[in-house]
Enzyme design. Structure first.
Site: not given
Ligand code: NAD
Length: 430
Positions: A122, A87, A264, A321, A250, A253, A261
């Site tokens: 998210t 997202t 955004k 990180k 957290f 510094a 995350c």
């Molecule tokens: P990412 O970009 O690593 O992975 C997203 C995956 O979704 C990609 O492989 C993409 O190809 C796939 N995708 C996109 N559209 C699709 C569809 N229509 N059908 C099937 N697959 C599809 O994302 P992420 O870092 O895993 O984050 C995912 C969500 O989780 C976000 O909303 C993020 O804010 C939240 N989040 C991320 C973390 C983190 O540390 N990365 C932690 C907590 C929450």
């Protein structure tokens, strides 16, 4: 044992899928990227996360973790469908929900019988209703579903541990039976489960990330003041953190927060507030301070390079990180770009993120180890606190550099030790 489909095999999706497969469930992960699915089927990982490859291999070999691009293969038999697509920030910082929308449509088309859809990405407050509406419009007759919000709190770098030992599970939903069923998926964990409505669950995720980002910007602002008054922010943070009302986390510094995350999610929360005619002053300041922190650091570096276009800078650490190769919103990008714009030659080394950074910053020279990066450099910038930098052979670095200047963007080195060795040492807030 439950049958689970996970939509999106990124950081959250792959960890969620492998984590639930590890608990004995039958999991199928779906992604629209055919090459990613082919890679996962062959046992290769699309990104670096400690312990993930072994977890995926073990659960796949046990026949409990599968990968596909085909929703029709994954959805009809699933009791639970997790949405874990990205997202990203859209214009004005508003969360871009196009991938969630597309995933929800694809899920809807293949629904059969009773299915619980779980929003783990998210998503802005109100998205539970948004996803339910899309599914209602596109699901075949006879399909019965409920939407539950279950925000994810894993941290890249320790994600395997975080999915195995979550510190809390948040479940939001208007269908109490569906919320209860999802809570049973988490029954083996000792983590407290917070059950609430959809919107409150969605808000918990944003408020949590905003709080952590605020603490980082807070201590970075204090660091800037410390620099003017010759105080040491590391000791200030320790002295503050011993107060149980404050705590130590957290309060480090540095060059500010990055990653996919915090930036955004703070922007998205500020956007949500502004949309309701509120004035999210604190959230906006958190973002402003974070942006300033990178610029201030780049300016500090340039002030140590009398003739920037004749200078070479070594970069230690590129990922946002340690213990990840994720370069999304990494502070290193902005800092390196500010140096490149002044004609500085940049030699960088990251234990795992060189290959990702190469595609983003092709004019940087990427090195095989930290000493090669330091060779002939006029300044060394520590940008990611990887363990291997903490006890690097600094005598060797001293010999390799043209000018012995270290700008420690994460405050990992001891000033006195560095100065005794002959370095000019510059930390943050010290
Ligand atoms: P990412 O970009 O690593 O992975 C997203 C995956 O979704 C990609 O492989 C993409 O190809 C796939 N995708 C996109 N559209 C699709 C569809 N229509 N059908 C099937 N697959 C599809 O994302 P992420 O870092 O895993 O984050 C995912 C969500 O989780 C976000 O909303 C993020 O804010 C939240 N989040 C991320 C973390 C983190 O540390 N990365 C932690 C907590 C929450």
């Amino acid at each position: 044992m439950s049958s689970i489909a996970v939509i999106g095999t990124g950081y959250v999706g792959l960890l969620t899928g492998a984590g639930f497969a590890d608990l004995g469930n039958d999991v199928i992960c779906v992604d629209i990227l055919a090459e990613k699915i082919a890679m996962l089927r062959s046992g290769a990982m699309p990104f670096f996360e400690p312990g993930l490859e072994e977890l995926v291999r073990r659960t796949a070999e046990a026949g409990r973790l599968h990968f596909t691009t085909d929703f029709a293969e994954a959805i009809p038999t699933a009791d639970f469908v997790f949405i874990t697509v990205d997202t990203p920030p859209g214009s004005n910082g508003k969360a871009d929900m196009s991938r969630v929308e597309s995933a929800a449509r694809s899920i809807a088309g293949s629904l059969r019988g009773r299915t619980i859809i779980i929003n783990k990405s998210t998503m802005p407050v109100g998205s539970g209703g948004f996803v339910a509406e899309i599914i209602r419009c596109h699901a075949p007759r006879g399909a019965d579903f409920a939407v539950v919000s279950n925000p994810e709190f894993l941290r890249e770098g320790s994600a395997v541990r975080d999915v195995r030992e979550p510190d809390r599970v948040v479940l939001g939903g208007d269908d109490a039976e569906a919320v209860e069923s999802v809570s049973e998926l988490y029954a083996t964990f000792s983590a407290p489960i917070v059950k609430t409505d959809l919107r409150t669950a969605e808000m918990i995720k944003y408020a949590s990330n905003a709080m952590l980002a605020t603490r980082i910007s807070f201590i970075n602002e204090i660091a800037a003041i410390c620099e003017e008054f010759d105080a040491d922010v590391r000791v200030v943070a320790r002295g503050m953190g011993l107060d149980p009302r404050i705590g130590p986390s957290f309060l480090e510094a540095g060059i500010g927060f990055g990653g996919s995350c915090f930036p955004k999610d703070v922007k998205a929360l500020a956007f949500m507030a502004a949309e309701k005619d509120l004035h999210p002053q604190l959230l906006n300041s958190v973002l402003d301070i974070n942006a300033d922190q990178r610029r201030r650091f780049a300016r500090k570096v340039l002030s140590h390079l009398p003739v920037p276009h004749e200078s070479t800078v070594a970069i230690w650490g590129l990922s946002f990180k340690q213990d990840t190769d994720d370069m999304r919103e990494a502070p290193s990008i902005e800092i390196i770009q500010a140096l490149l714009a002044q004609g500085v030659r940049v030699q960088a080394y990251d234990p795992v993120a060189n290959h990702v950074a190469e595609t983003l910053m092709p004019t940087v020279t990427y090195c095989r180890d930290p000493y090669e990066a330091a060779h002939g450099a006029d300044a060394l910038l520590l940008l990611t606190p990887w363990n291997e930098f903490r006890q690097a052979n600094m005598e060797r670095v001293l010999e390799a550099m043209r000018q012995p200047v270290v700008l420690d963007g994460r405050n990992i080195y001891d000033r006195h030790e560095m100065e005794e060795m002959g370095f000019t040492y510059v930390g943050v807030g010290r």
